[in-house]
Design a protein around this motif. Structure first.
Motif, PDB file in Angstrom:
ATOM      1  N   ILE A 211       0.810  -1.170   0.177  1.00 31.11           N
ATOM      2  CA  ILE A 211      -0.018   0.107   0.128  1.00 31.11           C
ATOM      3  C   ILE A 211       0.834   1.288   0.058  1.00 31.11           C
ATOM      4  O   ILE A 211       0.779   2.443  -0.805  1.00 31.11           O
ATOM      5  CB  ILE A 211      -0.976   0.004   1.138  1.00 31.11           C
ATOM      6  N   GLN A 212       1.898   1.145   0.717  1.00 27.36           N
ATOM      7  CA  GLN A 212       2.632   2.326   0.880  1.00 27.36           C
ATOM      8  C   GLN A 212       3.525   2.755  -0.561  1.00 27.36           C
ATOM      9  O   GLN A 212       3.787   3.787  -0.874  1.00 27.36           O
ATOM     10  CB  GLN A 212       3.836   2.232   2.244  1.00 27.36           C
ATOM     11  N   ASP A 213       3.900   1.311  -0.908  1.00 32.31           N
ATOM     12  CA  ASP A 213       4.833   1.679  -2.222  1.00 32.31           C
ATOM     13  C   ASP A 213       3.818   2.058  -3.174  1.00 32.31           C
ATOM     14  O   ASP A 213       4.334   2.760  -4.239  1.00 32.31           O
ATOM     15  CB  ASP A 213       5.326   0.381  -2.516  1.00 32.31           C
ATOM     16  N   ALA A 214       2.564   1.650  -3.346  1.00 37.20           N
ATOM     17  CA  ALA A 214       1.488   2.396  -4.315  1.00 37.20           C
ATOM     18  C   ALA A 214       1.256   3.879  -3.994  1.00 37.20           C
ATOM     19  O   ALA A 214       0.433   4.561  -4.990  1.00 37.20           O
ATOM     20  CB  ALA A 214       0.268   1.560  -4.227  1.00 37.20           C
ATOM     21  N   GLY A 215       1.603   4.424  -2.917  1.00 41.85           N
ATOM     22  CA  GLY A 215       1.247   5.539  -2.660  1.00 41.85           C
ATOM     23  C   GLY A 215       0.129   5.897  -2.114  1.00 41.85           C
ATOM     24  O   GLY A 215      -0.622   7.203  -2.226  1.00 41.85           O
ATOM     25  N   TYR A 216      -0.620   4.960  -1.632  1.00 43.05           N
ATOM     26  CA  TYR A 216      -1.976   5.135  -0.958  1.00 43.05           C
ATOM     27  C   TYR A 216      -1.963   5.357   0.583  1.00 43.05           C
ATOM     28  O   TYR A 216      -0.887   4.969   1.167  1.00 43.05           O
ATOM     29  CB  TYR A 216      -2.529   3.668  -1.451  1.00 43.05           C
ATOM     30  N   LYS A 217      -3.081   5.824   1.101  1.00 38.60           N
ATOM     31  CA  LYS A 217      -3.196   5.899   2.486  1.00 38.60           C
ATOM     32  C   LYS A 217      -3.334   4.560   3.187  1.00 38.60           C
ATOM     33  O   LYS A 217      -3.818   3.756   2.408  1.00 38.60           O
ATOM     34  CB  LYS A 217      -4.349   6.800   2.771  1.00 38.60           C
ATOM     35  N   ILE A 218      -2.884   4.535   4.376  1.00 32.85           N
ATOM     36  CA  ILE A 218      -3.176   3.012   4.840  1.00 32.85           C
ATOM     37  C   ILE A 218      -4.537   2.950   5.613  1.00 32.85           C
ATOM     38  O   ILE A 218      -5.073   3.766   6.518  1.00 32.85           O
ATOM     39  CB  ILE A 218      -2.144   2.934   6.135  1.00 32.85           C
ATOM     40  N   PRO A 219      -5.597   2.073   5.176  1.00 37.44           N
ATOM     41  CA  PRO A 219      -6.782   1.974   5.885  1.00 37.44           C
ATOM     42  C   PRO A 219      -6.758   1.549   7.250  1.00 37.44           C
ATOM     43  O   PRO A 219      -5.797   0.799   7.782  1.00 37.44           O
ATOM     44  CB  PRO A 219      -7.374   1.085   4.925  1.00 37.44           C
ATOM     45  N   ILE A 220      -7.672   1.766   8.162  1.00 40.81           N
ATOM     46  CA  ILE A 220      -7.818   1.153   9.110  1.00 40.81           C
ATOM     47  C   ILE A 220      -8.188  -0.237   9.347  1.00 40.81           C
ATOM     48  O   ILE A 220      -8.624  -0.578   8.141  1.00 40.81           O
ATOM     49  CB  ILE A 220      -8.832   1.906  10.375  1.00 40.81           C
ATOM     50  N   LYS A 221      -8.186  -0.957  10.219  1.00 41.62           N
ATOM     51  CA  LYS A 221      -8.592  -2.343  10.215  1.00 41.62           C
ATOM     52  C   LYS A 221     -10.322  -2.387  10.160  1.00 41.62           C
ATOM     53  O   LYS A 221     -10.754  -1.613  10.721  1.00 41.62           O
ATOM     54  CB  LYS A 221      -8.284  -3.044  11.597  1.00 41.62           C
ATOM     55  N   SER A 222     -10.675  -3.069   9.024  1.00 41.93           N
ATOM     56  CA  SER A 222     -12.014  -3.169   9.107  1.00 41.93           C
ATOM     57  C   SER A 222     -12.655  -3.895   9.855  1.00 41.93           C
ATOM     58  O   SER A 222     -12.292  -4.653  10.627  1.00 41.93           O
ATOM     59  CB  SER A 222     -12.287  -3.758   7.425  1.00 41.93           C
ATOM     60  N   GLY A 223     -13.998  -3.736  10.029  1.00 40.43           N
ATOM     61  CA  GLY A 223     -14.924  -4.191  10.978  1.00 40.43           C
ATOM     62  C   GLY A 223     -15.853  -3.280  11.610  1.00 40.43           C
ATOM     63  O   GLY A 223     -15.602  -2.430  11.500  1.00 40.43           O
ATOM     64  N   CYS A 224     -16.799  -3.879  12.233  1.00 33.95           N
ATOM     65  CA  CYS A 224     -18.129  -3.112  12.503  1.00 33.95           C
ATOM     66  C   CYS A 224     -17.584  -2.524  13.735  1.00 33.95           C
ATOM     67  O   CYS A 224     -16.679  -3.004  14.662  1.00 33.95           O
ATOM     68  CB  CYS A 224     -19.346  -4.020  12.986  1.00 33.95           C
ATOM     69  N   TYR A 225     -18.191  -1.234  14.319  1.00 37.05           N
ATOM     70  CA  TYR A 225     -17.692  -0.590  15.537  1.00 37.05           C
ATOM     71  C   TYR A 225     -17.822  -1.537  16.848  1.00 37.05           C
ATOM     72  O   TYR A 225     -17.377  -1.145  17.855  1.00 37.05           O
ATOM     73  CB  TYR A 225     -18.206   0.597  15.589  1.00 37.05           C
ATOM     74  N   MET A 226     -18.914  -2.321  16.768  1.00 41.84           N
ATOM     75  CA  MET A 226     -19.165  -3.214  17.911  1.00 41.84           C
ATOM     76  C   MET A 226     -18.820  -4.554  17.908  1.00 41.84           C
ATOM     77  O   MET A 226     -19.228  -5.525  18.750  1.00 41.84           O
ATOM     78  CB  MET A 226     -20.475  -3.058  18.294  1.00 41.84           C
ATOM     79  N   CYS A 227     -17.800  -4.734  17.218  1.00 43.13           N
ATOM     80  CA  CYS A 227     -17.031  -6.252  16.832  1.00 43.13           C
ATOM     81  C   CYS A 227     -16.621  -6.772  18.187  1.00 43.13           C
ATOM     82  O   CYS A 227     -16.075  -6.126  18.877  1.00 43.13           O
ATOM     83  CB  CYS A 227     -16.212  -6.135  15.777  1.00 43.13           C
ATOM     84  N   PRO A 228     -17.046  -8.101  18.520  1.00 47.54           N
ATOM     85  CA  PRO A 228     -16.883  -8.598  19.594  1.00 47.54           C
ATOM     86  C   PRO A 228     -15.319  -9.034  19.735  1.00 47.54           C
ATOM     87  O   PRO A 228     -14.593  -9.396  20.794  1.00 47.54           O
ATOM     88  CB  PRO A 228     -17.649  -9.932  20.010  1.00 47.54           C
ATOM     89  N   PHE A 229     -14.742  -8.983  18.364  1.00 45.67           N
ATOM     90  CA  PHE A 229     -13.203  -9.434  18.546  1.00 45.67           C
ATOM     91  C   PHE A 229     -12.274  -8.088  18.571  1.00 45.67           C
ATOM     92  O   PHE A 229     -11.019  -8.286  18.347  1.00 45.67           O
ATOM     93  CB  PHE A 229     -13.114 -10.003  17.133  1.00 45.67           C
ATOM     94  N   SER A 230     -12.952  -6.901  18.999  1.00 44.05           N
ATOM     95  CA  SER A 230     -12.152  -5.676  19.008  1.00 44.05           C
ATOM     96  C   SER A 230     -11.315  -5.818  20.322  1.00 44.05           C
ATOM     97  O   SER A 230     -11.700  -6.426  21.208  1.00 44.05           O
ATOM     98  CB  SER A 230     -12.994  -4.593  19.189  1.00 44.05           C
ATOM     99  N   LYS A 231      -9.707  -5.318  20.238  1.00 44.43           N
ATOM    100  CA  LYS A 231      -9.128  -5.359  21.341  1.00 44.43           C
ATOM    101  C   LYS A 231      -9.427  -4.030  22.280  1.00 44.43           C
ATOM    102  O   LYS A 231     -10.090  -3.241  21.771  1.00 44.43           O
ATOM    103  CB  LYS A 231      -7.551  -5.476  20.846  1.00 44.43           C
ATOM    104  N   LYS A 232      -8.741  -4.240  23.372  1.00 40.73           N
ATOM    105  CA  LYS A 232      -8.829  -3.236  24.261  1.00 40.73           C
ATOM    106  C   LYS A 232      -8.518  -1.949  23.711  1.00 40.73           C
ATOM    107  O   LYS A 232      -9.099  -0.721  23.891  1.00 40.73           O
ATOM    108  CB  LYS A 232      -7.985  -3.433  25.553  1.00 40.73           C
ATOM    109  N   ALA A 233      -7.335  -2.088  22.989  1.00 45.38           N
ATOM    110  CA  ALA A 233      -6.895  -0.924  22.392  1.00 45.38           C
ATOM    111  C   ALA A 233      -7.789  -0.154  21.297  1.00 45.38           C
ATOM    112  O   ALA A 233      -7.976   0.896  21.179  1.00 45.38           O
ATOM    113  CB  ALA A 233      -5.431  -1.153  21.737  1.00 45.38           C
TER     114      ALA A 233
END
Length: 206
Positions: free
Chosen positions: A149-171
């Motif tokens: 992604i960086q070599d292509a000159g694109y912005k890095i996206p955030i980790k995809s997933g719903c905002y209430m995802c139960p697999f979300s970490k504490k951070a």
């Protein structure tokens, strides 16, 4: 056999499309749960409008968002009873393909799981679909994806997933609370309601 890319708008799928090319697929599909994080929708809008990526957005899921679906059911997504992916990603995508291309067509579905997540690979449970995991086959891990992604000159996206995802970490929860306190509060409300209702009825989570 038509080649379809399942696009989640996260690091792996963005890197996968950059590496293998947009023209490698007959269609690239983003199954919208209606409950993705705002940053994901912003990135999706950017690559479609600014970068001209031919992304098909589908939202064939009960006429409501994932959040609203679980809120009305008085439950919430769970690590144990994980039905949100099938209800709001897999099944809508399959219905869309069968409706558009017909029941006689077959598909090679590309899923962008990075190499270190090879344990998530599965074989399709339907005869008309074959699953393809190019990042795993080519031993491309998440760090490799970031570099692509960086070599292509694109912005890095955030980790995809719903905002209430139960697999979300504490951070992840801490970041959501700071950046989107309204979504954090909605997630907390959904969980509390679901736990209370499940306990009173002694019912499994949907």
């Amino acid at each position: 056999m038509l080649k379809i890319a399942s696009f989640g708008c996260g690091v792996n799928s963005v890197a996968g499309l950059l590496k293998y090319g947009l023209d490698a697929y007959d269609e690239i599909i983003f199954a919208d749960t209606g409950s993705e994080k705002p940053e994901t929708y912003s990135y999706l809008n950017w690559i479609i409008k600014d970068k001209k990526w031919p992304i098909t957005i589908i939202d064939d899921h009960y006429g409501k968002s994932l959040y609203d679906y679980y809120f009305e059911k008085k439950t919430y997504p769970s690590k144990v009873f994980r039905t949100c992916t099938s209800k709001f990603k897999i099944n809508p995508l399959r219905r869309y393909l069968r409706k558009k291309y017909g029941k006689k067509e077959t598909f090679e579905m590309t899923v962008y799981i990075s190499h270190e997540e090879f344990h998530r690979m599965k074989t399709s449970d339907v005869k008309y679909q074959k699953l393809n995991y190019p990042l795993v086959y080519d031993k491309i891990d998440r760090n490799d994806c970031l570099k692509i992604i960086q070599d292509a000159g694109y912005k890095i996206p955030i980790k995809s997933g719903c905002y209430m995802c139960p697999f979300s970490k504490k951070a992840d929860w801490s970041e959501l609370k700071v950046k989107h306190p309204d979504l954090f509060d909605k997630s907390l409300q959904l969980e509390k309601q679901g736990q209370k209702f499940t306990a009173s009825k002694k019912m499994p989570l949907l």
